[in-house]
Design a protein around this motif. Structure first.
Motif, PDB file in Angstrom:
ATOM      1  N   ALA A  35      32.308  44.353  36.523  1.00 36.11           N
ATOM      2  CA  ALA A  35      32.978  44.983  35.378  1.00 36.11           C
ATOM      3  C   ALA A  35      32.979  46.492  35.606  1.00 36.11           C
ATOM      4  O   ALA A  35      31.916  47.119  35.697  1.00 36.11           O
ATOM      5  N   THR A  36      34.174  47.044  35.722  1.00 33.05           N
ATOM      6  CA  THR A  36      34.296  48.481  36.007  1.00 33.05           C
ATOM      7  C   THR A  36      34.808  49.256  34.806  1.00 33.05           C
ATOM      8  O   THR A  36      34.853  50.484  34.822  1.00 33.05           O
ATOM      9  N   GLY A  37      35.256  48.556  33.785  1.00 29.32           N
ATOM     10  CA  GLY A  37      35.815  49.213  32.616  1.00 29.32           C
ATOM     11  C   GLY A  37      37.293  49.538  32.754  1.00 29.32           C
ATOM     12  O   GLY A  37      37.880  50.214  31.915  1.00 29.32           O
ATOM     13  N   ALA A  38      37.919  49.037  33.803  1.00 30.76           N
ATOM     14  CA  ALA A  38      39.347  49.283  33.993  1.00 30.76           C
ATOM     15  C   ALA A  38      40.152  48.553  32.925  1.00 30.76           C
ATOM     16  O   ALA A  38      39.722  47.516  32.393  1.00 30.76           O
ATOM     17  N   GLU A  39      41.324  49.108  32.627  1.00 32.93           N
ATOM     18  CA  GLU A  39      42.159  48.492  31.590  1.00 32.93           C
ATOM     19  C   GLU A  39      42.741  47.152  32.048  1.00 32.93           C
ATOM     20  O   GLU A  39      42.836  46.205  31.269  1.00 32.93           O
ATOM     21  N   ALA A  40      43.128  47.101  33.282  1.00 29.08           N
ATOM     22  CA  ALA A  40      43.730  45.862  33.801  1.00 29.08           C
ATOM     23  C   ALA A  40      42.864  45.320  34.927  1.00 29.08           C
ATOM     24  O   ALA A  40      42.334  46.100  35.730  1.00 29.08           O
ATOM     25  N   PRO A  41      42.684  44.024  34.983  1.00 30.77           N
ATOM     26  CA  PRO A  41      41.869  43.463  36.074  1.00 30.77           C
ATOM     27  C   PRO A  41      42.580  43.624  37.406  1.00 30.77           C
ATOM     28  O   PRO A  41      43.809  43.607  37.488  1.00 30.77           O
ATOM     29  N   SER A  42      41.776  43.777  38.434  1.00 30.52           N
ATOM     30  CA  SER A  42      42.364  43.906  39.768  1.00 30.52           C
ATOM     31  C   SER A  42      41.817  42.805  40.671  1.00 30.52           C
ATOM     32  O   SER A  42      40.631  42.447  40.573  1.00 30.52           O
ATOM     33  N   PHE A  43      42.698  42.320  41.490  1.00 30.58           N
ATOM     34  CA  PHE A  43      42.356  41.232  42.417  1.00 30.58           C
ATOM     35  C   PHE A  43      42.762  41.675  43.820  1.00 30.58           C
ATOM     36  O   PHE A  43      43.862  42.221  44.007  1.00 30.58           O
ATOM     37  N   ASP A  44      41.932  41.430  44.774  1.00 31.31           N
ATOM     38  CA  ASP A  44      42.362  41.743  46.140  1.00 31.31           C
ATOM     39  C   ASP A  44      43.334  40.661  46.616  1.00 31.31           C
ATOM     40  O   ASP A  44      43.609  39.678  45.912  1.00 31.31           O
ATOM     41  N   LEU A  53      42.444  31.465  37.701  1.00 34.50           N
ATOM     42  CA  LEU A  53      41.127  30.821  37.592  1.00 34.50           C
ATOM     43  C   LEU A  53      40.027  31.839  37.307  1.00 34.50           C
ATOM     44  O   LEU A  53      38.884  31.450  37.080  1.00 34.50           O
ATOM     45  N   LEU A  54      40.371  33.112  37.327  1.00 32.39           N
ATOM     46  CA  LEU A  54      39.352  34.160  37.196  1.00 32.39           C
ATOM     47  C   LEU A  54      39.541  35.036  35.969  1.00 32.39           C
ATOM     48  O   LEU A  54      38.585  35.646  35.469  1.00 32.39           O
ATOM     49  N   GLU A  55      40.765  35.157  35.478  1.00 34.04           N
ATOM     50  CA  GLU A  55      41.044  36.197  34.491  1.00 34.04           C
ATOM     51  C   GLU A  55      40.454  35.912  33.114  1.00 34.04           C
ATOM     52  O   GLU A  55      40.472  36.800  32.263  1.00 34.04           O
ATOM     53  N   ASP A  56      39.922  34.712  32.890  1.00 33.36           N
ATOM     54  CA  ASP A  56      39.263  34.477  31.600  1.00 33.36           C
ATOM     55  C   ASP A  56      37.802  34.945  31.625  1.00 33.36           C
ATOM     56  O   ASP A  56      37.121  34.905  30.604  1.00 33.36           O
ATOM     57  N   LEU A  57      37.329  35.352  32.788  1.00 28.97           N
ATOM     58  CA  LEU A  57      35.944  35.817  32.893  1.00 28.97           C
ATOM     59  C   LEU A  57      35.824  37.258  32.370  1.00 28.97           C
ATOM     60  O   LEU A  57      36.822  37.962  32.212  1.00 28.97           O
ATOM     61  N   ARG A  58      34.596  37.705  32.144  1.00 29.48           N
ATOM     62  CA  ARG A  58      34.375  39.019  31.527  1.00 29.48           C
ATOM     63  C   ARG A  58      34.459  40.172  32.518  1.00 29.48           C
ATOM     64  O   ARG A  58      34.113  41.295  32.181  1.00 29.48           O
ATOM     65  N   PHE A  59      34.917  39.913  33.706  1.00 24.40           N
ATOM     66  CA  PHE A  59      34.979  40.943  34.742  1.00 24.40           C
ATOM     67  C   PHE A  59      36.419  41.432  34.918  1.00 24.40           C
ATOM     68  O   PHE A  59      37.368  40.756  34.504  1.00 24.40           O
ATOM     69  N   ASP A  60      36.518  42.628  35.565  1.00 27.63           N
ATOM     70  CA  ASP A  60      37.867  43.168  35.767  1.00 27.63           C
ATOM     71  C   ASP A  60      38.124  43.550  37.222  1.00 27.63           C
ATOM     72  O   ASP A  60      39.181  44.079  37.550  1.00 27.63           O
ATOM     73  N   ASN A  61      37.173  43.275  38.081  1.00 30.87           N
ATOM     74  CA  ASN A  61      37.370  43.618  39.494  1.00 30.87           C
ATOM     75  C   ASN A  61      36.903  42.441  40.356  1.00 30.87           C
ATOM     76  O   ASN A  61      35.743  42.020  40.247  1.00 30.87           O
ATOM     77  N   LYS A 144      24.718  44.411  39.008  1.00 34.20           N
ATOM     78  CA  LYS A 144      25.211  43.602  37.903  1.00 34.20           C
ATOM     79  C   LYS A 144      26.515  42.858  38.201  1.00 34.20           C
ATOM     80  O   LYS A 144      27.204  42.408  37.296  1.00 34.20           O
ATOM     81  N   ALA A 145      26.833  42.784  39.422  1.00 36.91           N
ATOM     82  CA  ALA A 145      27.991  41.962  39.809  1.00 36.91           C
ATOM     83  C   ALA A 145      27.553  40.494  39.906  1.00 36.91           C
ATOM     84  O   ALA A 145      26.357  40.191  39.932  1.00 36.91           O
TER      85      ALA A 145
END
Lengths: 154, 149
Positions: A35-44, A53-61, A144-145
Motif C-alpha cells: 500500500a503506497t497511498g496512490a490514487e490508482a492501483p498499479s500493476f506491472d 483478481l487483485l483489485e479488491d485487495l487493500r493494496f495499490d501496488n 508491511k507488504a
C-alpha cells in the motif's frame, strides 16, 4: 492380429489416457502487494492480466516476483522459490467426480534464525474447476507488504 | 462229378474261343451241361451290355493337369478371414466400451472452485478461506507483525 493393437489402445485409453492421469496445466503468479497511498492501483506487466483478481485487495501496488506456467504431474510436487524466505510446492492429486482438479499448495517459511527448519506457513487443498482460479493472500513480506499467490488452472 | 466239371471247363473254353477247342464238337448234351452253357451265354451277353469304364489317354492328361494347376493356383478359402472379422468386431466393441467409460466420467455437473482445507504450522497465525463474488477461492493468512521478521 488386428484386435491386439486395438485392445492395447483401448487399455491405454482406460488407464493412461484417462483425463485425471494426465498432467494438469496451471499458471501461477507470486505478487508482492503493498500500500503506497496512490490514487490508482498499479500493476506491472505480468500482473495486468490478473488485475481483476487483485483489485479488491487493500493494496495499490502489485509487482510480480514470479510468473510461470507449469504442467503438474499427478502426485508429484513441483517446488519454486518465491522469495528468499518463502518457497511454494504444488502437488496435483487428480480430478474429483465433477472434474475439479485437486491441488495442494504448500508455502514454507524459512525462519530468520539460521539452523531452524522451514515451517509450513500455510498448506491448502484447492478444488479447481476448468479455468478456475484461486489465491493465497496474507503472507507477510518486508515493509508491511504481502505476498499474494494466484493459481490458475489452464 | 469229376467228368462233369471237366466238360464244363471244355464248354467254357470253347465259348472263350480257345484254339485247342476250335472245331471240336460240343460235349455230350446233358441237360445240366446245356443249362450251364446257357447260363454262360446269358452272362456273356449281359457283360457285353455293361458300358466300358472311361480310360484316360494322352488327350485327357493336359486337361487333367490343367485342373490340378488351377487347383494349386486358386487360393483356398481361409479361416483366418473369419478370425479377422471376429477380431475387428471384438476390437470395435472394446473401443466402444472404452469410449463410453472415457466420456461417461463427466456426467455430473462441474462445481465451482472450493477450498477443501487450509492450515498453518506457525504459532499465532490464522488461516481462513472464502470465495469472492467473482468465484475466486481465497485463502487468507493472517500473520502477526512480530516474531516472523
Amino acid at each position: 492380429m488386428v484386435g491386439a493393437p486395438a485392445i492395447l489402445l483401448a487399455l491405454l485409453l482406460l488407464t493412461g489416457g484417462a483425463p485425471d492421469k494426465q498432467p494438469l496445466p496451471v499458471r501461477y503468479w507470486a505478487i508482492e502487494a503493498s500500500a503506497t497511498g496512490a490514487e490508482a492501483p498499479s500493476f506491472d506487466a505480468d500482473a495486468k492480466p490478473i488485475r481483476t483478481l487483485l483489485e479488491d485487495l487493500r493494496f495499490d501496488n502489485f509487482i510480480t516476483l514470479k510468473h510461470k506456467a507449469e504442467s503438474l504431474a499427478l502426485h508429484q510436487e513441483t517446488k519454486a522459490a518465491l522469495t528468499d524466505r518463502y518457497t511454494m510446492g504444488l502437488r496435483y492429486g487428480g480430478l474429483d467426480a465433477t472434474g475439479r482438479a485437486r491441488v495442494v499448495v504448500t508455502v514454507m517459511l524459512v525462519p530468520e534464525q539460521s539452523g531452524d527448519p522451514p515451517r509450513k506457513a500455510v498448506e491448502t487443498t484447492l478444488l479447481l474447476g476448468p479455468r478456475g482460479t484461486a489465491r493465497v493472500c496474507g503472507l507477510r513480506s518486508k515493509d508491511k507488504a504481502e505476498i499474494i499467490i494466484v493459481l490458475a488452472r489452464q | 462229378m469229376m467228368f462233369s466239371q471237366k466238360k464244363m471247363k471244355q464248354i467254357a473254353a470253347r465259348l472263350d474261343g480257345e484254339p485247342q477247342y476250335a472245331g471240336r464238337p460240343a460235349p455230350t448234351r446233358e441237360p445240366a451241361l446245356q443249362e450251364y452253357e446257357a447260363s454262360l451265354l446269358q452272362l456273356r451277353r449281359a457283360a457285353a451290355r455293361v458300358p466300358r469304364a472311361p480310360e484316360i489317354n494322352d488327350a485327357h492328361v493336359d486337361a487333367f493337369m490343367q485342373g490340378i494347376r488351377e487347383g494349386i493356383e486358386t487360393p483356398a478359402p481361409r479361416l483366418s478371414r473369419l478370425w479377422t472379422m471376429a477380431s475387428v468386431a471384438a476390437a470395435a466393441l472394446v473401443l466402444l466400451l472404452s469410449a463410453l467409460a472415457y466420456l461417461g466420467t463427466g456426467s455430473e455437473p462441474v462445481r465451482a472452485n472450493e477450498v477443501e482445507s487450509a492450515f498453518t504450522e506457525l504459532e499465532g497465525v490464522t488461516v481462513n478461506f472464502y470465495n469472492n463474488p467473482q468465484g475466486v477461492s481465497t485463502v487468507q493468512v493472517t500473520m502477526p507483525e512480530s516474531d516472523l521478521w
